[in-house]
Design an enzyme around this catalytic site. Structure first.
Site, PDB file in Angstrom:
ATOM      1  CG  HIS A  41      62.383   1.721 -91.010  1.00 14.12           C
ATOM      2  ND1 HIS A  41      62.588   1.084 -89.817  1.00 14.12           N
ATOM      3  CD2 HIS A  41      63.372   2.637 -91.109  1.00 14.12           C
ATOM      4  CE1 HIS A  41      63.663   1.575 -89.221  1.00 14.12           C
ATOM      5  NE2 HIS A  41      64.155   2.540 -89.964  1.00 14.12           N
ATOM      6  CE  LYS A  62      73.022   4.183 -86.171  1.00 14.81           C
ATOM      7  NZ  LYS A  62      71.795   4.166 -86.975  1.00 14.81           N
ATOM      8  NE  ARG A 105      63.414   9.684 -88.343  1.00 12.64           N
ATOM      9  CZ  ARG A 105      64.319   8.865 -87.854  1.00 12.64           C
ATOM     10  NH1 ARG A 105      63.955   7.893 -87.061  1.00 12.64           N
ATOM     11  NH2 ARG A 105      65.587   9.014 -88.151  1.00 12.64           N
ATOM     12  CB  SER A 123      65.524   1.517 -84.794  1.00 13.02           C
ATOM     13  OG  SER A 123      64.924   1.388 -86.061  1.00 13.02           O
TER      14      SER A 123
END
Ligand code: ADP
Length: 161
Positions: free
Chosen positions: A17, A41, A91, A129
């Site tokens: 990040h 989440k 990514r 994460s």
């Protein structure tokens, strides 16, 4: 003044990040890192903890980076803070489908806010994460992937018995 918003869950913030924030700071006058409330989440860290860790991890950027949170529609929050664009990190190909769909939906909702994708350094492309939380829960050393403040907070969340 060109402002951009970088939204995410940041549960917790990683060097991936921070790599994206650094690139955004190079391009824009101000980057608003915004912690999203994601109803689907269940976060490990509370909103306050995530904000605190972001503040500590991003203090080198000084007044070029602001940290806030929002619960609702991202494009509305972007407009509220005066951002012209949304930054997202890409990514790998697996990120693309979801990100592409979200970018197009946000453009439908608000044609004047553009989504910009930035790629981190290759060394962070496998980092997320969830992996960090899993490794930390097994007491693996994550100090190469997260700033010291996050490393300490993870050690407290998962104390060795
Ligand atoms: P994640 O759980 O995938 O880390 P976040 O919601 O915290 O998710 O991510 C916020 C944004 O940061 C997303 O655009 C995500 O693609 C990006 N991001 C997350 N990790 C990285 C990384 N290692 N490198 C680059 N971008 C990343």
């Amino acid at each position: 003044m060109k402002k951009v918003i970088y939204p995410g869950t940041f549960d917790p913030v990683t060097y991936g990040h921070i790599d994206i924030v650094r690139r955004a700071v190079d391009l824009f006058d101000e980057v608003v890192v915004t912690v999203a409330v994601n109803p689907s989440k269940q976060p490990l860290f509370s909103m306050e903890e995530r904000i605190e860790m972001l503040k500590e991890s991003l203090k080198e950027f000084d007044s070029k980076v602001l940290i806030d949170s929002f619960d609702g529609l991202l494009v509305e929050h972007a407009k509220q803070v005066g951002a012209r664009a949304i930054i997202r990190g890409l990514r790998q190909i697996s990120d693309f489908e979801f990100e592409f769909q979200m970018a197009l939906m946000n453009r439908k909702l608000s044609g004047d806010i553009t989504t910009i994708f930035l790629m981190p350094h290759e060394r962070y492309t496998y980092l997320n994460s969830t992996v960090i939380r899993n490794l930390a829960s097994l007491h693996a050393d994550v100090s190469n992937f997260v700033p010291p403040v996050v490393h300490e907070a993870l050690k407290k969340k998962f104390p060795r018995k």
